[in-house]
Design an enzyme around this catalytic site. Structure first.
Site, PDB file in Angstrom:
ATOM      1  CE  LYS A   1      21.746  53.819   5.259  1.00  0.00           C
ATOM      2  NZ  LYS A   1      20.895  53.177   4.248  1.00  0.00           N
ATOM      3  CG  ASN A   2      19.935  57.334   6.978  1.00  0.00           C
ATOM      4  OD1 ASN A   2      20.312  56.694   6.009  1.00  0.00           O
ATOM      5  ND2 ASN A   2      18.787  57.106   7.565  1.00  0.00           N
TER       6      ASN A   2
ATOM      7  NE  ARG B   1      16.292  58.312  -2.818  1.00  0.00           N
ATOM      8  CZ  ARG B   1      15.894  58.954  -3.910  1.00  0.00           C
ATOM      9  NH1 ARG B   1      15.623  58.273  -5.010  1.00  0.00           N
ATOM     10  NH2 ARG B   1      15.767  60.258  -3.928  1.00  0.00           N
TER      11      ARG B   1
ATOM     12  CB  CYS C   1      15.169  54.106  -2.775  1.00  0.00           C
ATOM     13  SG  CYS C   1      13.993  54.155  -1.430  1.00  0.00           S
TER      14      CYS C   1
ATOM     15  CE  LYS D   1       8.181  66.236  -1.872  1.00  0.00           C
ATOM     16  NZ  LYS D   1       7.548  65.076  -2.465  1.00  0.00           N
TER      17      LYS D   1
ATOM     18  CB  SER E   1      12.938  66.755   1.115  1.00  0.00           C
ATOM     19  OG  SER E   1      14.022  66.007   0.604  1.00  0.00           O
ATOM     20  CB  VAL E   2      15.965  63.851   5.197  1.00  0.00           C
ATOM     21  CG1 VAL E   2      17.398  63.602   5.671  1.00  0.00           C
ATOM     22  CG2 VAL E   2      15.021  63.804   6.389  1.00  0.00           C
TER      23      VAL E   2
END
Length: 286
Positions: free
Chosen positions: A10-11, A82, A106, A151, A153-154
């Site tokens: 899904k991601n 999101r 989320c 940082k 972050s996907v």
């Protein structure tokens, strides 16, 4: 006990769907998981002007964009998902402006999109937030630059990566996320005609392009789903075959479960979980 196949990720699908905004050519995505977020992202693309055909039984989505898409993504479509914010980078890169609702959906906690916005500003975007909407413009287009993410972050990595593929010149993204889903997105973009290289474990080099080609792509398996089945098999002392996966992508997780006493046999595209008598506790660091 028994045999089960694993869905597509899904991601990975959500980021790849957002990336299709860059192309005016026909795109065929295979192994698509037919879950709510995928339908929502498809509806978001349709609202922008994409022509989309969903073949539910075959897990295929076909996409064809008109030359000029709308650049407005309303709250109604982003309130449950999101990942809708991933439309920001490609819309801004391709059309020089975008108006996107701040995302919802989320409940894990506050995950603001500041990182996405700050990185796009470094590429020349002018951004303001008004009445719950991100209003972004880049009058002379996004420009490649060197970005160091403060940082990992996907989502921000995906947004900047997609935008950089259509920006002017060279972009270097340092300290970026390097999850398998990010790698899958890069494989899709490269197949579409983008110029992307990993020049370090967490460093990407992208050269912007304007011409893309028709693309057919099979999305990777969902490792979260696969991992859930592995753990369920161990807990119930079942013998389960899990298909349609690449165990190498789950090497760390499977090694950790083996340390706990799980009996797992790996093959090229499946694995078998055998009943284990004793599962022991261990200390792990993620």
């Amino acid at each position: 006990s028994g045999t089960i196949g694993v869905s597509g990720s899904k991601n990975a699908t959500l980021a790849i769907l957002a990336a299709t905004i860059l192309s005016n050519k026909k795109i065929i995505l295979k192994n698509v998981p037919m879950v709510a977020d995928v339908y929502t992202m498809s509806n978001l693309l349709i609202s922008l002007g994409s022509k989309i055909k969903i073949k539910k039984k075959k897990n295929i989505i076909e996409i064809k964009n008109t030359k000029k898409l709308k650049t407005f993504a309303p709250y109604q479509l982003l309130k449950t998902m999101r990942a809708g914010v991933l439309a920001l980078g490609p819309l801004l890169a391709k059309f020089n402006n975008a108006k996107i609702s701040l995302p919802g959906g989320c409940a894990i906690g506050s995950r603001p999109v500041n990182l996405h916005l700050n990185m796009l500003k470094k590429m020349g975007a002018s951004i303001k937030i008004k009445n719950g909407y991100i209003i972004a413009s880049a009058i002379s287009g996004l420009k490649g630059t060197t970005i160091r993410m403060p940082k990992i972050s996907v989502g921000a990595t995906e947004n900047i990566l997609i935008a950089a593929c259509y920006a002017q010149g060279k972009t270097i993204i340092k300290n970026c996320a390097c999850e398998p889903e990010i790698k899958d997105l890069t494989y899709f973009l490269i197949k579409m005609g983008c110029k992307i290289n990993w020049i370090g474990k967490r460093t990407l080099k992208i050269i912007g392009v304007k011409k893309l080609k028709p693309t057919e792509y099979k999305i990777m398996f969902d490792r979260i789903e696969a991992g859930t089945y592995v753990i369920a098999s161990i807990l119930t002392k079942g013998r389960v075959t899990i298909k349609n996966i690449n165990p190498k992508i789950m090497a760390t997780e499977l090694a950790t479960l083996k340390k706990m006493g799980a009996k797992i046999i790996k093959y090229a595209n499946r694995l078998i979980v055998k009943p284990s008598n004793k599962i022991k506790n261990i200390s792990i660091k993620t």
